[in-house]
Design an enzyme around this catalytic site. Sequence first.
Site, PDB file in Angstrom:
ATOM      1  N   TYR A 194       0.809  -1.234  -0.152  1.00 20.56           N
ATOM      2  CA  TYR A 194       0.020   0.046   0.250  1.00 20.56           C
ATOM      3  C   TYR A 194       0.794   1.296  -0.072  1.00 20.56           C
ATOM      4  O   TYR A 194       2.304   1.105   0.202  1.00 20.56           O
ATOM      5  CB  TYR A 194      -1.085  -0.119   1.177  1.00 20.56           C
ATOM      6  N   LYS A 220       6.322  -1.974   1.842  1.00 18.55           N
ATOM      7  CA  LYS A 220       5.370  -1.575   2.435  1.00 18.55           C
ATOM      8  C   LYS A 220       4.117  -2.488   2.432  1.00 18.55           C
ATOM      9  O   LYS A 220       3.247  -2.070   1.539  1.00 18.55           O
ATOM     10  CB  LYS A 220       5.160  -0.134   1.841  1.00 18.55           C
ATOM     11  N   GLU A 248      11.820   2.325  14.353  1.00 15.31           N
ATOM     12  CA  GLU A 248      10.964   3.407  13.683  1.00 15.31           C
ATOM     13  C   GLU A 248       9.820   3.317  14.589  1.00 15.31           C
ATOM     14  O   GLU A 248       9.643   2.472  15.536  1.00 15.31           O
ATOM     15  CB  GLU A 248      10.736   3.193  12.336  1.00 15.31           C
ATOM     16  N   LEU A 299      11.025   1.281   7.187  1.00 15.56           N
ATOM     17  CA  LEU A 299      10.401   1.772   5.899  1.00 15.56           C
ATOM     18  C   LEU A 299      11.254   2.988   5.434  1.00 15.56           C
ATOM     19  O   LEU A 299      11.176   3.738   6.286  1.00 15.56           O
ATOM     20  CB  LEU A 299       8.989   1.938   5.987  1.00 15.56           C
TER      21      LEU A 299
HETATM   22  N1  PLP Z   1       7.400   3.771   8.785  1.00 17.41           N
HETATM   23  C1  PLP Z   1       6.340   2.901   8.964  1.00 17.41           C
HETATM   24  C2  PLP Z   1       6.253   1.574   9.521  1.00 17.41           C
HETATM   25  C3  PLP Z   1       5.144   3.561   8.355  1.00 17.41           C
HETATM   26  O1  PLP Z   1       3.948   2.721   8.407  1.00 17.41           O
HETATM   27  C4  PLP Z   1       5.189   4.916   7.679  1.00 17.41           C
HETATM   28  C5  PLP Z   1       4.203   5.339   6.885  1.00 17.41           C
HETATM   29  O2  PLP Z   1       3.055   4.794   6.721  1.00 17.41           O
HETATM   30  C6  PLP Z   1       6.340   5.409   7.780  1.00 17.41           C
HETATM   31  C7  PLP Z   1       7.607   5.053   8.257  1.00 17.41           C
HETATM   32  C8  PLP Z   1       6.547   6.705   7.155  1.00 17.41           C
HETATM   33  O3  PLP Z   1       6.590   6.632   5.770  1.00 17.41           O
HETATM   34  P1  PLP Z   1       6.102   7.804   4.789  1.00 17.41           P
HETATM   35  O4  PLP Z   1       7.120   9.202   5.271  1.00 17.41           O
HETATM   36  O5  PLP Z   1       6.445   7.514   3.479  1.00 17.41           O
HETATM   37  O6  PLP Z   1       4.770   8.102   5.130  1.00 17.41           O
END
Ligand code: PLP
Length: 285
Positions: free
Chosen positions: A33, A149, A182, A207
């Site tokens: 997603y 993701k 994270e 991620l």
């Molecule tokens: N880490 C995780 C586990 C996430 O689910 C997300 C966003 O959904 C992020 C980091 C941040 O990613 P982004 O800046 O692309 O939204």
Amino acid sequence: MCRTTYVNGRYLPHRNAMVHVEDRGYQFADGVYEVCEVRGGRLVDERRHLARLKRSLDELRIRMPMSFAALGIVLREVVARNRIGYGIVYLQVTRGVARRDHAFPVPEVPPSVVVTARALNQARNEALAAKGIAVVSVADNRWGRVDIKTIGLLPNVLARQAALDQGARDAWFVNRDGAVTEGASTNAWIVTAAGTVVTRPADHAILRGITRTVLFDVIKTQGLHLEERAFTLAEAYAAREAFVTAASQIVLPVVRIDGRVIGEGKPGPVATALRREFHRYAEAG
Ligand code: PLP
């Protein structure tokens, strides 16, 4: 206004938007997603989000359901039909519908595509950022490829609920080495006593956030020193500032971790400046 959702080629009233019970997303979390911020009715960093979607699909050997251009049209159409000025658009692609079997379907089936959009309350988000949030630490018990993701988010769901149960807003995953990886749906950052901005390198344990990537540019222009390295929970407790990043909330200051006050217990100047400057560096669609 009736919400509209895209499902496999059709724009449907949200309440009638459904996929089959044997969709592999539903049965195996066999899908990926993206979440994109919408601002002024425009998608923020669409190109980067679609590039990451492609990477996630490639890693799982799911084919792109349509071209980048066609996906972009669907995303914008859902945003327009729902009249979203400020909010998010959600895109999910799964391996498709097939009789339940762990192995990939043979012959291949078309991937399922769902797009939803939702308005967010900008005033409420700004108020949250002005106050800062509390986070709690939880053990990182996720699989070894969270750089993809995927929609397999059970540990993230449980972590987020653990945070809410303790009166906090987000959870920070901590691995066996004591390092913060994270947040449950965010990337985690600290600012050290010396003023260095620190975040974990984008290995397979986090991620690679799009917000994180864009923020690197903002940090550079602010003349701040950035270190991409692992940091421990102990370091985070002692940090001058902490914050999280994600497309849905950009930069959100963290003022408390596991009940310990961070810095002065209020949003610090670095997080506040990075939040203020962010959209000058993001790509507006
Ligand atoms: N880490 C995780 C586990 C996430 O689910 C997300 C966003 O959904 C992020 C980091 C941040 O990613 P982004 O800046 O692309 O939204």
